[in-house]
Design an enzyme around this catalytic site. Structure first.
Site, PDB file in Angstrom:
ATOM      1  N   HIS A  48      31.383  47.680  31.423  1.00  0.00           N
ATOM      2  CA  HIS A  48      32.628  46.994  31.064  1.00  0.00           C
ATOM      3  C   HIS A  48      33.121  46.106  32.201  1.00  0.00           C
ATOM      4  O   HIS A  48      33.942  45.214  31.999  1.00  0.00           O
ATOM      5  CB  HIS A  48      33.723  48.019  30.747  1.00  0.00           C
ATOM      6  CG  HIS A  48      33.302  49.072  29.778  1.00  0.00           C
ATOM      7  ND1 HIS A  48      33.005  48.778  28.473  1.00  0.00           N
ATOM      8  CD2 HIS A  48      33.100  50.397  29.915  1.00  0.00           C
ATOM      9  CE1 HIS A  48      32.655  49.890  27.847  1.00  0.00           C
ATOM     10  NE2 HIS A  48      32.694  50.893  28.706  1.00  0.00           N
ATOM     11  N   HIS A  82      37.690  41.275  36.148  1.00  0.00           N
ATOM     12  CA  HIS A  82      37.674  40.797  34.762  1.00  0.00           C
ATOM     13  C   HIS A  82      37.363  39.307  34.829  1.00  0.00           C
ATOM     14  O   HIS A  82      37.913  38.594  35.674  1.00  0.00           O
ATOM     15  CB  HIS A  82      39.037  41.038  34.104  1.00  0.00           C
ATOM     16  CG  HIS A  82      39.436  42.485  34.119  1.00  0.00           C
ATOM     17  ND1 HIS A  82      39.164  43.336  33.056  1.00  0.00           N
ATOM     18  CD2 HIS A  82      40.051  43.252  35.056  1.00  0.00           C
ATOM     19  CE1 HIS A  82      39.610  44.553  33.361  1.00  0.00           C
ATOM     20  NE2 HIS A  82      40.157  44.533  34.565  1.00  0.00           N
TER      21      HIS A  82
HETATM   22  C1  SG4 Z   1      37.713  48.954  34.478  1.00  0.00           C
HETATM   23  O1  SG4 Z   1      36.980  49.137  33.309  1.00  0.00           O
HETATM   24  C2  SG4 Z   1      37.261  49.961  35.510  1.00  0.00           C
HETATM   25  O2  SG4 Z   1      35.881  50.041  35.462  1.00  0.00           O
HETATM   26  C3  SG4 Z   1      37.858  51.350  35.254  1.00  0.00           C
HETATM   27  O3  SG4 Z   1      37.525  52.180  36.349  1.00  0.00           O
HETATM   28  C4  SG4 Z   1      39.369  51.238  35.131  1.00  0.00           C
HETATM   29  O4  SG4 Z   1      39.949  52.511  34.865  1.00  0.00           O
HETATM   30  C5  SG4 Z   1      39.705  50.301  33.998  1.00  0.00           C
HETATM   31  O5  SG4 Z   1      39.144  49.030  34.242  1.00  0.00           O
HETATM   32  C6  SG4 Z   1      41.210  50.115  33.795  1.00  0.00           C
HETATM   33  O6  SG4 Z   1      41.795  49.625  34.984  1.00  0.00           O
HETATM   34  O7  SG4 Z   1      43.159  48.188  36.303  1.00  0.00           O
HETATM   35  N1  SG4 Z   1      42.079  47.169  34.288  1.00  0.00           N
HETATM   36  S1  SG4 Z   1      42.800  48.434  34.910  1.00  0.00           S
HETATM   37  O8  SG4 Z   1      43.917  48.811  34.057  1.00  0.00           O
HETATM   38  O9  SG4 Z   1      40.807  52.770  36.923  1.00  0.00           O
HETATM   39  C7  SG4 Z   1      40.636  53.178  35.808  1.00  0.00           C
HETATM   40  C8  SG4 Z   1      36.879  53.330  36.145  1.00  0.00           C
HETATM   41  O10 SG4 Z   1      36.754  53.800  35.044  1.00  0.00           O
HETATM   42  C9  SG4 Z   1      41.235  54.447  35.365  1.00  0.00           C
HETATM   43  C10 SG4 Z   1      36.351  53.958  37.358  1.00  0.00           C
HETATM   44 ZN    ZN Z   2      41.215  45.925  35.501  1.00  0.00          ZN
END
Ligand code: SG4
Ligand code: ZN
Length: 267
Positions: free
Chosen positions: A69, A98
């Site tokens: 992702h 992103h």
């Molecule tokens: C990304 O998918 C990261 O890989 C996730 O990290 C992360 O989740 C997620 O984004 C959401 O983060 O700053 N965009 S965000 O709201 O950090 C978390 C992992 O899963 C919980 C390690």
């Molecule tokens: Zn993020």
């Protein structure tokens, strides 16, 4: 499958709520990302954040991972953030990105409806919590620092330490070791006192509404070719998959602010 995606109708952001109840639109009062408005109220109590350990070279090694992702850099335990109106001290866990496509921008937040080419998120967890599961139960359990990334002709040598490793994590599940470097070198050199602040959610499942968001106004600059390494060298599929899918446009749609206050620091 219970996995989420960005572009197939059965698992895209509009379908996340079917698999992850808190991503459901009915519960979207505190969701992220949002559009930021440069006209918003300035709040003089929002002073600069204290970024502890960001200017030193950490010991050990860091791990870069393609999780299908995003590309995530796990950074060890030597850094924390506090101040700037944050309710507590937060330990830095990881940063990730992103992005868009070859000719489309892909930041999650927008500023006056403008989408930047990329966005970097530094994820920090409230230090009193033993793990992420506990933090996701605290309404201010996480503090994410967001940086817009804009594009220029010149390479960003500091970013090069990371982008030169992207080809080793081209496929989902792949990891690479990275030599630690001062995280500060990835951040804007000036105007770190200027940022937006609001309370929102994770922008991916489980969409937990536990994030104190800080979005810095001044972007970080990388080159067109460094941007292209994200948009063309990273795949959302495993190495031996029958069909190879580049990971592109990995951002969630903009959500309404409803009754939330979005503030900006005052200088
Ligand atoms: C990304 O998918 C990261 O890989 C996730 O990290 C992360 O989740 C997620 O984004 C959401 O983060 O700053 N965009 S965000 O709201 O950090 C978390 C992992 O899963 C919980 C390690
Ligand atoms: Zn993020």
């Amino acid at each position: 499958s219970d996995d989420y995606c960005y572009h197939e109708p059965h698992c895209d952001p509009y379908a996340w709520g079917n698999m992850f109840p808190s991503c459901h639109p009915i519960l979207e009062e505190h969701h992220s990302p949002i559009n930021l408005d440069q006209q918003m109220t300035r709040n003089s109590s929002l002073d600069s954040l204290h970024l502890e350990g960001f200017d030193v070279v950490q010991t050990g090694h860091w791990t870069l991972k393609n999780d299908g992702h995003s590309v995530v850099l796990q950074v060890g335990s030597g850094m924390s953030v506090s101040g700037g109106g944050l309710p507590d001290v937060y330990h830095t866990i990881q940063l990730h990105f992103h992005w868009g496509g070859p000719s489309a921008n892909g930041s999650e937040h927008t500023v006056d409806k403008r989408r930047y080419p990329m966005e970097m998120h530094i994820v920090n967890m409230k230090s009193i919590h033993p793990n992420l599961t506990v933090a996701l139960d605290d309404p201010t359990g996480l503090a994410v620092l967001g940086f817009f990334i804009d594009v220029v002709y010149a390479d960003n040598v500091h970013f090069g330490q990371l982008t030169q490793k992207l080809s080793s994590v081209a496929y989902r599940g792949q990891t690479a070791k990275l030599k630690p470097f001062p995280l500060m070198s990835l951040l804007p050199k000036h105007n770190m006192s200027q940022y937006y602040r609001y309370y929102g959610s994770l922008t991916t499942p489980p969409c937990s509404q536990v994030v104190v968001w800080t979005l810095y106004e001044v972007p970080v600059y990388i080159s067109w070719s460094q941007l292209a390494q994200f948009t063309s060298q990273i795949f959302s599929t495993e190495e031996n998959a029958e069909q190879v899918t580049p990971l592109q446009m990995n951002f969630r749609h903009i959500h309404a602010t409803f009754s939330r206050t979005v503030s900006a620091s005052s200088d």
